[in-house]
Design a protein around this motif. Structure first.
Motif, short mmCIF file in Angstrom:
data_model
loop_
_atom_site.label_atom_id
_atom_site.label_comp_id
_atom_site.label_asym_id
_atom_site.label_seq_id
_atom_site.Cartn_x
_atom_site.Cartn_y
_atom_site.Cartn_z
N LYS A 202 7.51 -0.08 0.11
CA LYS A 202 6.54 0.99 0.41
C LYS A 202 5.44 1.16 -0.61
CE LYS A 202 9.39 2.61 3.69
NZ LYS A 202 9.11 2.30 5.07
N TYR A 203 4.31 1.61 -0.12
CA TYR A 203 3.25 2.18 -0.96
C TYR A 203 3.51 3.67 -1.04
CZ TYR A 203 -1.31 4.73 -0.52
OH TYR A 203 -2.34 5.62 -0.57
N TRP A 204 3.71 4.18 -2.23
CA TRP A 204 3.88 5.63 -2.38
C TRP A 204 3.34 6.04 -3.74
CZ3 TRP A 204 4.53 8.89 1.38
CH2 TRP A 204 4.79 10.23 1.08
N GLY A 205 2.13 6.52 -3.79
CA GLY A 205 1.52 6.96 -5.04
C GLY A 205 0.21 6.25 -5.27
N LYS A 206 -0.73 6.98 -5.90
CA LYS A 206 -2.08 6.43 -6.09
C LYS A 206 -2.42 6.31 -7.56
CE LYS A 206 -3.34 9.00 -1.96
NZ LYS A 206 -3.75 8.22 -0.82
N ARG A 207 -3.00 5.17 -7.92
CA ARG A 207 -3.53 4.97 -9.27
C ARG A 207 -4.83 5.76 -9.43
NH1 ARG A 207 -3.60 -1.19 -11.01
NH2 ARG A 207 -1.42 -0.73 -10.58
N PRO B 276 0.85 15.68 4.84
CA PRO B 276 0.23 14.36 4.91
C PRO B 276 0.67 13.51 3.71
CG PRO B 276 -1.41 16.11 5.18
CD PRO B 276 -0.11 16.77 4.80
N SER B 277 0.77 12.20 3.91
CA SER B 277 1.33 11.36 2.85
C SER B 277 0.52 11.43 1.56
CB SER B 277 1.50 9.92 3.31
OG SER B 277 0.72 9.62 4.40
N GLY B 278 -0.82 11.49 1.67
CA GLY B 278 -1.64 11.50 0.46
C GLY B 278 -1.28 12.68 -0.46
N ALA C 176 -9.91 4.43 3.18
CA ALA C 176 -9.68 5.54 4.11
C ALA C 176 -8.20 5.90 4.17
CB ALA C 176 -10.21 5.18 5.49
N SER C 177 -7.35 4.89 4.21
CA SER C 177 -5.91 5.10 4.25
C SER C 177 -5.26 3.83 3.70
CB SER C 177 -5.46 5.37 5.69
OG SER C 177 -4.10 5.69 5.70
N GLY C 178 -4.49 3.99 2.64
CA GLY C 178 -3.97 2.82 1.92
C GLY C 178 -3.26 1.82 2.83
N SER C 179 -2.43 2.33 3.73
CA SER C 179 -1.65 1.43 4.58
C SER C 179 -2.52 0.73 5.63
CB SER C 179 -0.52 2.20 5.27
OG SER C 179 -1.06 3.32 5.94
N ALA C 180 -3.71 1.27 5.90
CA ALA C 180 -4.59 0.67 6.92
C ALA C 180 -5.03 -0.73 6.51
CB ALA C 180 -5.81 1.55 7.14
N ALA C 181 -5.13 -0.96 5.20
CA ALA C 181 -5.56 -2.28 4.73
C ALA C 181 -4.65 -3.38 5.28
CB ALA C 181 -5.56 -2.31 3.21
N ARG C 182 -3.35 -3.06 5.43
CA ARG C 182 -2.39 -4.10 5.88
C ARG C 182 -2.51 -4.39 7.36
NH1 ARG C 182 1.78 -0.64 2.77
NH2 ARG C 182 2.09 0.05 4.91
N SER C 183 -3.02 -3.44 8.16
CA SER C 183 -3.12 -3.68 9.62
C SER C 183 -4.26 -4.62 9.99
CB SER C 183 -3.26 -2.35 10.38
OG SER C 183 -1.99 -1.77 10.60
C1 DP6 Z 1 5.27 6.09 3.64
O1 DP6 Z 1 -1.49 5.00 3.97
O2 DP6 Z 1 -0.82 7.17 5.08
O3 DP6 Z 1 3.89 4.96 5.20
O4 DP6 Z 1 -3.62 6.26 1.60
O5 DP6 Z 1 -3.12 8.68 1.59
O6 DP6 Z 1 -3.78 7.58 3.74
P1 DP6 Z 1 -3.10 7.42 2.39
O7 DP6 Z 1 -1.57 7.16 2.69
P2 DP6 Z 1 -0.88 6.34 3.86
O8 DP6 Z 1 0.59 6.21 3.24
C2 DP6 Z 1 1.57 5.41 3.77
C3 DP6 Z 1 2.88 5.77 3.18
C4 DP6 Z 1 4.09 5.14 3.81
C5 DP6 Z 1 4.46 3.84 3.15
C6 DP6 Z 1 3.61 2.64 3.49
O9 DP6 Z 1 3.08 2.54 4.61
O10 DP6 Z 1 3.54 1.73 2.63
#
Ligand code: DP6
Length: 322
Positions: A15-20, A183-185, A133-140
């Motif tokens: 998972k991505y969880w947390g921002k630099r 919200p996750s952010g 815009a949303s960290g996880s969007a980069a992967r899609s």
């Molecule tokens: C738990 O991409 O929704 O799904 O960058 O603030 O928009 P922002 O966050 P977001 O966070 C995803 C969190 C997660 C883990 C993941 O998808 O890696």
């Protein structure tokens, strides 16, 4: 000046969880995900120099609350002085409920905007804009198994295995259809600022990424299951230990975990992961898909179950604006 696109959500196994960096939306950790196939967001974008304002419609309804983030993403791509735009987003799964609808939405948005304006932008560049815009969007933007790494002040994203390379199935148990608790952010920032486990979470991430990458390369289901379940529970340990605590789960979430354990006890190749919401995603080998579906459907509190193979990255649709 018009284009339509489609992107599917992705489910993170690491998972991505947390921002630099909050302003640049740069993650503190790398991540590995799988892109889905049958859940989608379709985005229709029409620039109109004569229009006075930008408009966003989500599933046919005006969505002014989400408009600022969409505008910002489009401005990131276009710079100042762009024409007004009508954005129509249609989604075939519940939005803002921990099913990564922002991931598929922003990935689809950048693809459609680039095409509508006839901009030649590489998939990595598009991923960087979507990721702001949303960290996880980069992967899609990418299909199959996707790894995102943070290098300096930029992300690097690419597919590390195609959907065909290992045809896993993702079964999603919906336990609640309302919007998520936080919200996750915002939850990430809270975790970074208050959880005693946050530093350790970030420090251990490279090991989990290595383990997952190796498991994917070797098609080692047991190894992938072990690292993904552990990584998910570590992420949720950060949310549970935040102050105030954030518990995204409900009773049915736990019942789903028990159902997965029962499957595993019978030797069924399946494992769980959970994001910022109460839904449970179960990844299984193809031959275990029906049994997984049946087990989740029979789990108390589960209101719906969806299933998907792995799919491709965001792409243009030639159906055009309708
Ligand atoms: C738990 O991409 O929704 O799904 O960058 O603030 O928009 P922002 O966050 P977001 O966070 C995803 C969190 C997660 C883990 C993941 O998808 O890696």
């Amino acid at each position: 000046m018009r284009a339509s696109s489609q992107a599917q959500p992705n489910i993170a196994l690491v998972k991505y969880w947390g921002k630099r960096d909050v302003a640049g939306n740069l993650p503190d950790t790398g991540s590995i995900s799988v892109t889905l196939d049958s859940l989608w967001t379709r985005m229709h974008v029409a620039f109109d120099a004569a229009a006075r304002n930008d408009v966003l419609l989500v599933n046919g309804v005006e969505a002014p609350a989400m408009l600022p983030r969409v505008k910002q993403c489009i401005n990131d791509l276009c710079g100042p002085g762009r024409p007004s735009v009508v954005v129509r987003s249609d989604c075939n799964f519940p939005i803002a409920a921990g099913l990564a609808s922002s991931a598929s939405s922003f990935a689809a948005l950048v693809v459609a905007v680039c095409a509508a304006l006839d901009r030649k932008v590489s998939p990595l560049q598009m991923a960087r804009v979507a990721g702001r815009a949303s960290g996880s969007a980069a992967r899609s933007l990418f299909g199959g198994f996707v790894e995102l790494q943070v290098e300096g002040d930029a992300i690097v994203v690419d597919s590390i295995a195609t959907p065909e390379a290992w045809s896993l199935i993702v079964t999603v148990a919906i336990t609640e259809t309302g919007a998520k608790k936080m919200p996750s952010g915002a939850a990430m920032q809270l975790g970074k600022n208050t959880s005693p486990f946050y530093k350790e979470w970030v420090a251990r991430q490279p090991r989990d990424l290595d383990a997952a990458r190796e498991a994917i390369a070797a098609r080692d289901f047991g190894a992938l299951a072990a690292v993904a379940e552990s990584n998910c529970l570590k992420m949720h340990s950060v949310t549970w230990s935040s102050r105030p605590p954030i518990v995204y789960w409900n009773a049915a979430t736990l019942c789903c975990l028990e159902s997965v354990r029962r499957l595993q006890d019978r030797g069924v190749p399946a494992f769980f992961t959970i994001d910022a919401g109460p839904q449970v995603k179960v990844i299984s080998e193809r031959e275990a898909a029906d049994e997984t579906m049946a087990a989740l459907r029979a789990t108390p509190g589960v209101v719906d179950v969806m299933q998907s193979t792995l799919g491709s990255g965001a792409r243009l649709l030639d159906t055009g604006w309708q």
